[in-house]
Design a protein around this motif. Sequence first.
Motif, PDB file in Angstrom:
ATOM      1  N   ALA A   1       0.256   2.469  -0.275  1.00 41.15           N
ATOM      2  CA  ALA A   1      -0.387   2.996   0.922  1.00 41.15           C
ATOM      3  C   ALA A   1      -1.644   3.775   0.572  1.00 41.15           C
ATOM      4  N   GLN A   2      -1.606   4.518  -0.552  1.00 42.48           N
ATOM      5  CA  GLN A   2      -2.781   5.273  -0.976  1.00 42.48           C
ATOM      6  C   GLN A   2      -3.922   4.334  -1.356  1.00 42.48           C
ATOM      7  N   LEU A   3      -3.608   3.237  -2.030  1.00 44.83           N
ATOM      8  CA  LEU A   3      -4.641   2.256  -2.380  1.00 44.83           C
ATOM      9  C   LEU A   3      -5.277   1.678  -1.124  1.00 44.83           C
ATOM     10  N   SER A   4      -4.455   1.357  -0.129  1.00 48.11           N
ATOM     11  CA  SER A   4      -4.978   0.813   1.125  1.00 48.11           C
ATOM     12  C   SER A   4      -5.878   1.823   1.826  1.00 48.11           C
ATOM     13  N   ARG A   5      -5.451   3.101   1.873  1.00 46.49           N
ATOM     14  CA  ARG A   5      -6.273   4.131   2.529  1.00 46.49           C
ATOM     15  C   ARG A   5      -7.604   4.312   1.819  1.00 46.49           C
ATOM     16  N   ASP A   6      -7.571   4.363   0.503  1.00 52.28           N
ATOM     17  CA  ASP A   6      -8.802   4.595  -0.259  1.00 52.28           C
ATOM     18  C   ASP A   6      -9.806   3.458  -0.040  1.00 52.28           C
ATOM     19  N   LEU A   7      -9.327   2.222  -0.020  1.00 49.05           N
ATOM     20  CA  LEU A   7     -10.226   1.092   0.187  1.00 49.05           C
ATOM     21  C   LEU A   7     -10.807   1.095   1.601  1.00 49.05           C
ATOM     22  N   ARG A   8      -9.981   1.458   2.582  1.00 47.59           N
ATOM     23  CA  ARG A   8     -10.475   1.511   3.961  1.00 47.59           C
ATOM     24  C   ARG A   8     -11.523   2.608   4.128  1.00 47.59           C
ATOM     25  N   GLU A   9     -11.291   3.735   3.471  1.00 51.45           N
ATOM     26  CA  GLU A   9     -12.207   4.865   3.616  1.00 51.45           C
ATOM     27  C   GLU A   9     -13.468   4.718   2.781  1.00 51.45           C
ATOM     28  N   SER A  10     -13.521   3.697   1.928  1.00 54.39           N
ATOM     29  CA  SER A  10     -14.709   3.508   1.093  1.00 54.39           C
ATOM     30  C   SER A  10     -15.939   3.129   1.929  1.00 54.39           C
ATOM     31  N   GLY A  11     -15.704   2.532   3.107  1.00 52.37           N
ATOM     32  CA  GLY A  11     -16.809   2.125   3.955  1.00 52.37           C
ATOM     33  C   GLY A  11     -17.334   0.740   3.654  1.00 52.37           C
ATOM     34  N   TYR A  12     -16.764   0.044   2.657  1.00 51.74           N
ATOM     35  CA  TYR A  12     -17.257  -1.274   2.281  1.00 51.74           C
ATOM     36  C   TYR A  12     -16.589  -2.413   3.059  1.00 51.74           C
ATOM     37  N   PHE A  13     -15.380  -2.156   3.592  1.00 50.12           N
ATOM     38  CA  PHE A  13     -14.565  -3.267   4.057  1.00 50.12           C
ATOM     39  C   PHE A  13     -14.191  -3.133   5.531  1.00 50.12           C
ATOM     40  N   GLN A  14     -14.149  -4.286   6.185  1.00 50.58           N
ATOM     41  CA  GLN A  14     -13.709  -4.343   7.571  1.00 50.58           C
ATOM     42  C   GLN A  14     -12.193  -4.541   7.648  1.00 50.58           C
ATOM     43  N   GLU A  15     -11.631  -5.212   6.648  1.00 49.27           N
ATOM     44  CA  GLU A  15     -10.195  -5.487   6.654  1.00 49.27           C
ATOM     45  C   GLU A  15      -9.645  -5.342   5.243  1.00 49.27           C
ATOM     46  N   VAL A  16      -8.495  -4.669   5.133  1.00 47.20           N
ATOM     47  CA  VAL A  16      -7.840  -4.445   3.847  1.00 47.20           C
ATOM     48  C   VAL A  16      -6.365  -4.786   3.994  1.00 47.20           C
ATOM     49  N   LEU A  17      -5.857  -5.622   3.097  1.00 51.63           N
ATOM     50  CA  LEU A  17      -4.434  -5.950   3.082  1.00 51.63           C
ATOM     51  C   LEU A  17      -3.936  -5.848   1.651  1.00 51.63           C
ATOM     52  N   VAL A  18      -2.974  -4.954   1.429  1.00 51.43           N
ATOM     53  CA  VAL A  18      -2.365  -4.771   0.108  1.00 51.43           C
ATOM     54  C   VAL A  18      -0.954  -5.334   0.170  1.00 51.43           C
ATOM     55  N   ASP A  19      -0.670  -6.312  -0.677  1.00 49.31           N
ATOM     56  CA  ASP A  19       0.606  -7.024  -0.621  1.00 49.31           C
ATOM     57  C   ASP A  19       1.280  -6.988  -1.986  1.00 49.31           C
ATOM     58  N   ALA A  20       2.548  -6.532  -1.993  1.00 53.58           N
ATOM     59  CA  ALA A  20       3.393  -6.584  -3.196  1.00 53.58           C
ATOM     60  C   ALA A  20       4.686  -7.267  -2.789  1.00 53.58           C
ATOM     61  N   ASN A  21       4.801  -8.535  -3.082  1.00 53.88           N
ATOM     62  CA  ASN A  21       5.923  -9.340  -2.617  1.00 53.88           C
ATOM     63  C   ASN A  21       7.019  -9.386  -3.680  1.00 53.88           C
ATOM     64  N   PRO A  22       8.210  -8.810  -3.372  1.00 59.54           N
ATOM     65  CA  PRO A  22       9.303  -8.834  -4.361  1.00 59.54           C
ATOM     66  C   PRO A  22       9.746 -10.244  -4.740  1.00 59.54           C
ATOM     67  N   GLU A  23       9.425 -11.243  -3.902  1.00 64.50           N
ATOM     68  CA  GLU A  23       9.823 -12.608  -4.224  1.00 64.50           C
ATOM     69  C   GLU A  23       8.973 -13.200  -5.350  1.00 64.50           C
ATOM     70  N   LYS A  24       7.888 -12.514  -5.725  1.00 68.14           N
ATOM     71  CA  LYS A  24       7.027 -12.992  -6.811  1.00 68.14           C
ATOM     72  C   LYS A  24       7.237 -12.193  -8.093  1.00 68.14           C
ATOM     73  N   ILE A  25       8.457 -11.754  -8.306  1.00 65.72           N
ATOM     74  CA  ILE A  25       8.769 -10.911  -9.466  1.00 65.72           C
ATOM     75  C   ILE A  25       8.483 -11.664 -10.766  1.00 65.72           C
ATOM     76  N   GLN A  26       7.803 -10.995 -11.672  1.00 65.40           N
ATOM     77  CA  GLN A  26       7.493 -11.549 -12.982  1.00 65.40           C
ATOM     78  C   GLN A  26       8.482 -11.011 -14.010  1.00 65.40           C
ATOM     79  N   GLN A  27       8.225 -11.262 -15.260  1.00 66.73           N
ATOM     80  CA  GLN A  27       9.121 -10.787 -16.316  1.00 66.73           C
ATOM     81  C   GLN A  27       9.130  -9.259 -16.358  1.00 66.73           C
ATOM     82  N   ASP A  28      10.215  -8.703 -16.878  1.00 66.16           N
ATOM     83  CA  ASP A  28      10.405  -7.250 -16.970  1.00 66.16           C
ATOM     84  C   ASP A  28      10.400  -6.586 -15.590  1.00 66.16           C
ATOM     85  N   ARG A  29      10.813  -7.340 -14.573  1.00 66.74           N
ATOM     86  CA  ARG A  29      10.940  -6.822 -13.199  1.00 66.74           C
ATOM     87  C   ARG A  29       9.627  -6.242 -12.679  1.00 66.74           C
TER      88      ARG A  29
END
Length: 312
Positions: free
Chosen positions: A226-254
């Motif tokens: 959530a902090q990453l999403s807020r910081d990117l939105r407040e940067s003033g560079y972007f109209q839309e920000v989507l931060v996605d961490a999908n547990p179904e895409k788990i890599q090695q070492d969890r």
Amino acid sequence: MQRAKRAICGWICAACLMFPLMLNASGLEITLTPENATVRSNIEAHQGQVTPRNTREMRRYARYARTQIEAAVEALGFYQYQIQMRVVEGDPAGLLVDLHLGEPVRLRHVSVQLAGEALDQASFTPPDMSQLQPGMPLNHAAYESAKRHLRQQALTYGYFSAAFEQHQVRVYPEQGVADVWIHFDSGPRYRFGEVTFDHEGHLEERLLRRYVRFIAGMPYSTERLAQLSRDLRESGYFQEVLVDANPEKIQQDRQIPVEVFLRHRLPRSLNLGIGYSTDIGPRVTAHWTQHWLNDRGHSRGVDTLVSEPRQS
């Protein structure tokens, strides 16, 4: 004798006038013994909005109303209740409910246990136990709230394989007691993987990575996302920000990869405003911004204010 007859007739007429007042606008009237505001509120929540019905419709509705009333009172620990229902014919018809609550079932044995890596995490808070103490009336909402709290904590901190080893309520109405078990195993905590950016623009990736406050291998936390999403939105560079961490895409070492989708705003913006203040009177303001000049994120802008006594 005639005086007595007149008195009886007057009493009957008064009773006839009073009877319709027993029913509310929908034709449903519930009498609680003893009166209990919490139970009544829960019954109303289960019933929802009740519309006027004729006699035939009210008889059908009465069966549904009984099941909803029973669910509402049992949710608050009342299992020794007695309920009587009577349909008053008419159009609209009425439904009179006489409900004797009896004594609530009380908690006898309560077992809430946490296992797994979350047991050693100080920020993984236990559920509210104020209504889950032996001797207190059984409240199914408190039981469900405790389970919901544990599930939410697991999702917040990345325990994606968490599960209940046991969750059960056993009610013994004849004895007036109930037993509760909530045993939750968090399992291992998952961690952040690599962060990738998907964007069409001219900003350097080195600039974008300045907004990422975690590295691969750190324990997962939705607050960091959530902090990453807020910081990117407040940067003033972007109209839309989507931060996605999908547990179904788990890599090695969890490890869970983090994907950031960005849509740049228009390179320039102009805002105009008209106002009035007592010290300078009417004023016009303009704000022009070029949001980026180069791939390093430099920007520039102009603020203008025009009024009769002041220009800047």
